[in-house]
Design a protein around this motif. Sequence first.
Motif, PDB file in Angstrom:
ATOM      1  N   ASP A  49      -0.677  -0.164 -11.237  1.00 30.54           N
ATOM      2  CA  ASP A  49      -0.961   1.182 -10.728  1.00 30.54           C
ATOM      3  C   ASP A  49      -2.450   1.410 -10.523  1.00 30.54           C
ATOM      4  OD1 ASP A  49      -1.454   1.071 -13.461  1.00 30.54           O
ATOM      5  OD2 ASP A  49      -0.792   3.128 -13.848  1.00 30.54           O
ATOM      6  N   ARG A  50      -3.281   0.416 -10.903  1.00 35.00           N
ATOM      7  CA  ARG A  50      -4.733   0.479 -10.707  1.00 35.00           C
ATOM      8  C   ARG A  50      -5.194  -0.868 -10.161  1.00 35.00           C
ATOM      9  NH1 ARG A  50      -5.251   0.272 -15.913  1.00 35.00           N
ATOM     10  NH2 ARG A  50      -2.985   0.503 -16.073  1.00 35.00           N
ATOM     11  N   GLN A  66       0.711  -1.002  -4.032  1.00 33.20           N
ATOM     12  CA  GLN A  66       0.944   0.448  -4.013  1.00 33.20           C
ATOM     13  C   GLN A  66       0.383   1.124  -5.271  1.00 33.20           C
ATOM     14  OE1 GLN A  66       5.247   0.947  -3.062  1.00 33.20           O
ATOM     15  NE2 GLN A  66       4.507   1.999  -1.242  1.00 33.20           N
ATOM     16  N   PRO A  67      -0.907   0.939  -5.531  1.00 37.04           N
ATOM     17  CA  PRO A  67      -1.482   1.503  -6.752  1.00 37.04           C
ATOM     18  C   PRO A  67      -1.605   3.018  -6.657  1.00 37.04           C
ATOM     19  CG  PRO A  67      -3.213   0.623  -5.351  1.00 37.04           C
ATOM     20  CD  PRO A  67      -1.914   0.245  -4.696  1.00 37.04           C
ATOM     21  N   LYS A  68      -1.603   3.665  -7.816  1.00 44.33           N
ATOM     22  CA  LYS A  68      -1.850   5.100  -7.862  1.00 44.33           C
ATOM     23  C   LYS A  68      -3.312   5.404  -7.561  1.00 44.33           C
ATOM     24  CE  LYS A  68       1.860   6.106 -11.159  1.00 44.33           C
ATOM     25  NZ  LYS A  68       2.194   6.586 -12.533  1.00 44.33           N
ATOM     26  N   ASP A 110      -2.054  10.150 -13.838  1.00 43.13           N
ATOM     27  CA  ASP A 110      -0.720  10.688 -13.554  1.00 43.13           C
ATOM     28  C   ASP A 110       0.053  10.949 -14.852  1.00 43.13           C
ATOM     29  OD1 ASP A 110       1.372  11.613 -12.017  1.00 43.13           O
ATOM     30  OD2 ASP A 110       2.132   9.605 -11.527  1.00 43.13           O
ATOM     31  N   ASN A 117      -4.548   7.850   0.023  1.00 45.54           N
ATOM     32  CA  ASN A 117      -4.574   7.295  -1.331  1.00 45.54           C
ATOM     33  C   ASN A 117      -5.797   7.774  -2.111  1.00 45.54           C
ATOM     34  OD1 ASN A 117      -6.116   5.780   0.485  1.00 45.54           O
ATOM     35  ND2 ASN A 117      -5.818   3.857  -0.590  1.00 45.54           N
TER      36      ASN A 117
END
Length: 266
Positions: free
Chosen positions: A79-80, A157-159, A69, A191
């Motif tokens: 985020d991972r 809520q990871p990317k 991102d 996702n």
Amino acid sequence: MTKAYLSIEAVGVSFTRGAVTTEVLREVSLKVDEGEFVSIIGHSGCGKSTLLNVVAGLVPVTTGAVILDREAVEAPGPDRAVVFQNHSLLPWLSVYENVALAVDKVFAGRKSRAERRDWVMHNLALVQMTHAKAQRPSEISGGMKQRVGIARALAMQPKVLLLDEPFGALDALTRAQLQDRVMEIHAQLGNTVLMVTHDVDEAALLSDRIVMMTNGPAARIGQVQPVGLSRPRHRLEIDREAAFLDARHQVIAFLHARHGAPREAA
């Protein structure tokens, strides 16, 4: 030109022990779109888990870069989120508390206590584990532990959700049930998922694309196979679909004909 959501750019990884340097990955490049489900498959020692750990920020690159991102990955971050084959739950905490620990770490100051409690329960509901919220890991089955691990990862809520052979230690029936649940969650959340597996059928069932790694050392991406199946997918129907059979054949042909007989997966 639109940039990929996750971009692995000419990544190389080498490990040095004493006077010996081993090149694990060489010039690995892959672009993953937002909402895409991509599997990585290959023989033992091909560096597939190392590549996943690079994206997770757990293993530094020797050359190249990982961009998620539009930001460079240089360290682990929420985020991972990673789900390993070993569930890694804290044995002294309940199911609820294991998920709440991650939620409190990520959302303290951003969600109220009541909101965090509701968010924990929401994610336990996603994996159908609200009934066991008060139990400890020793009191639930291996499949249930993996469900909790997935809930904990999703609750951050990871990317991108990173799955490292998450079903590898489970019996066939439990494995199938969890695969189906992951498909349902992916359809619901949209996702982005990057999964390491050694199971060809699993990769063809779950993925939009299958990334096939050459044998190590100095492993590369040898081939990328699209899986031309619409979603939602139903395991009792797709084994007759030409697209499923073709993807499965292409992966098996790559692993067997081009790189010899399979070895025990890493």
